[in-house]
Write an enzyme that holds these catalytic residues in place. Structure first.
Site, PDB file in Angstrom:
ATOM      1  N   ASP A 108       0.820  -1.210   0.000  1.00  0.00           N
ATOM      2  CA  ASP A 108       0.000   0.000   0.000  1.00  0.00           C
ATOM      3  C   ASP A 108       0.857   1.265   0.000  1.00  0.00           C
ATOM      4  O   ASP A 108       1.943   1.283   0.582  1.00  0.00           O
ATOM      5  CB  ASP A 108      -0.901  -0.014   1.239  1.00  0.00           C
ATOM      6  CG  ASP A 108      -2.071   0.943   1.093  1.00  0.00           C
ATOM      7  OD1 ASP A 108      -2.329   1.418  -0.031  1.00  0.00           O
ATOM      8  OD2 ASP A 108      -2.729   1.213   2.114  1.00  0.00           O
ATOM      9  N   HIS A 143       2.072   3.344  -9.201  1.00  0.00           N
ATOM     10  CA  HIS A 143       1.898   1.894  -9.352  1.00  0.00           C
ATOM     11  C   HIS A 143       3.101   1.278 -10.082  1.00  0.00           C
ATOM     12  O   HIS A 143       3.518   0.163  -9.773  1.00  0.00           O
ATOM     13  CB  HIS A 143       0.604   1.582 -10.099  1.00  0.00           C
ATOM     14  CG  HIS A 143      -0.632   1.936  -9.307  1.00  0.00           C
ATOM     15  ND1 HIS A 143      -0.788   1.581  -7.989  1.00  0.00           N
ATOM     16  CD2 HIS A 143      -1.754   2.634  -9.639  1.00  0.00           C
ATOM     17  CE1 HIS A 143      -1.963   2.031  -7.543  1.00  0.00           C
ATOM     18  NE2 HIS A 143      -2.558   2.679  -8.531  1.00  0.00           N
ATOM     19  N   LEU A 167      11.062 -20.578  -3.925  1.00  0.00           N
ATOM     20  CA  LEU A 167      10.131 -19.718  -3.190  1.00  0.00           C
ATOM     21  C   LEU A 167       8.753 -19.831  -3.826  1.00  0.00           C
ATOM     22  O   LEU A 167       8.638 -19.824  -5.053  1.00  0.00           O
ATOM     23  CB  LEU A 167      10.590 -18.252  -3.253  1.00  0.00           C
ATOM     24  CG  LEU A 167       9.622 -17.267  -2.590  1.00  0.00           C
ATOM     25  CD1 LEU A 167       9.924 -17.123  -1.109  1.00  0.00           C
ATOM     26  CD2 LEU A 167       9.673 -15.900  -3.237  1.00  0.00           C
TER      27      LEU A 167
HETATM   28  C1  IPE Z   1      -1.638   0.186  -3.374  1.00  0.00           C
HETATM   29  O1  IPE Z   1      -1.444   1.532  -3.470  1.00  0.00           O
HETATM   30  C2  IPE Z   1      -1.795  -0.488  -4.704  1.00  0.00           C
HETATM   31  C3  IPE Z   1      -3.171  -0.921  -5.037  1.00  0.00           C
HETATM   32  C4  IPE Z   1      -4.203  -0.849  -4.245  1.00  0.00           C
HETATM   33  C5  IPE Z   1      -3.389  -1.487  -6.358  1.00  0.00           C
HETATM   34  P1  IPE Z   1      -2.642   2.576  -3.367  1.00  0.00           P
HETATM   35  O2  IPE Z   1      -3.034   2.952  -4.746  1.00  0.00           O
HETATM   36  O3  IPE Z   1      -3.724   2.055  -2.497  1.00  0.00           O
HETATM   37  O4  IPE Z   1      -1.906   3.797  -2.666  1.00  0.00           O
HETATM   38  P2  IPE Z   1      -2.554   4.910  -1.730  1.00  0.00           P
HETATM   39  O5  IPE Z   1      -3.226   4.205  -0.582  1.00  0.00           O
HETATM   40  O6  IPE Z   1      -3.515   5.690  -2.580  1.00  0.00           O
HETATM   41  O7  IPE Z   1      -1.376   5.719  -1.289  1.00  0.00           O
HETATM   42 MG    MG Z   2      -4.162   2.357  -0.475  1.00  0.00          MG
END
Ligand code: IPE
Ligand code: MG
Length: 215
Positions: A2, A19, A113
């Site tokens: 996250d 991402h 793994l």
């Molecule tokens: C996590 O990062 C990745 C996915 C949920 C795909 P987020 O996109 O939730 O990142 P924040 O929480 O907005 O910072």
């Molecule tokens: Mg998030």
């Protein structure tokens, strides 16, 4: 995994860049897991709730998952990583499901793994589905029979769950499997989470005394 969105907005970047950075953070963590002898590693890539994000973000994510399979996971396969996806399969775009299944087939004999990627995964959805399967089979209604009907019955329960980005919640991750897991929470955003912090979470875990409700 996250914190990709916050990582991007802190830099004035588009969320897709976050991402992308997050996808690059995976390999060093997987390689560290192999170095220290972790046998099984599960990562939460996309939840049943993440479909509610904008169409742009969802389609960027699907593309990034595809690129990650092509760019990282086939390399990791050569290092001995057996990858399996955990979650629903019916909502992924066809081209992505094909890549996922091809990777699973290609790595089935890898032994160093076991990497589980939770994709279109929700703990509640998994539990409801397992209940449906067990009811269809007519029982027996015990924990073992139930667990055999989860998405990935051979996935071990996690000893340790690490949550990045400062959130102090489970967010529907491995609800059944994490009943007795230890937790490490870190403020670090996923794209910045690296081998050093992973090792220190494992050291933290090694100090815990697990009693599983016993004395
Ligand atoms: C996590 O990062 C990745 C996915 C949920 C795909 P987020 O996109 O939730 O990142 P924040 O929480 O907005 O910072
Ligand atoms: Mg998030």
């Amino acid at each position: 995994m996250d914190g990709n969105g916050r990582w991007a907005s802190a830099r004035g970047l588009d969320v897709a860049e976050g991402h992308r950075a997050g996808s690059r953070a995976l390999r060093p963590v997987v390689e560290t897991a192999m170095d220290v002898g972790v046998a099984s590693l599960a990562v939460y890539a996309f939840s049943t709730e993440n479909w509610a994000r904008s169409e742009d973000e969802v389609s960027a994510l699907m593309e990034i998952f595809g690129d990650t399979i092509d760019r990282e996971l086939h390399d990791l396969a050569r290092e001995g990583v057996h990858t399996q996806f955990v979650g629903r399969r019916d909502r992924a775009p066809d081209w992505l499901r094909d890549k996922m299944e091809e990777l699973e087939r290609a790595t089935v004999a890898a032994r160093r793994l076991h990497l589980w990627i939770a994709f279109d995964y929700g703990g509640r959805a998994e539990i409801v589905e397992a209940a449906r399967r067990l009811a269809a089979d007519g029982g027996p209604f015990d924990e073992e029979s139930f667990a055999r009907r989860l998405y990935a019955p051979s996935m071990p329960d996690p000893d340790l769950v690490i949550r990045t980005s400062g959130e102090l919640r489970l967010s529907n991750f491995l609800l059944w499997q994490s009943a007795y897991s230890e937790y490490v929470f870190t403020d670090t955003l996923w794209p910045d989470f690296g081998p050093e912090e992973f090792r220190s979470a494992l050291e933290d875990y090694a100090q815990r005394r697990r009693r599983f409700g016993g004395r």
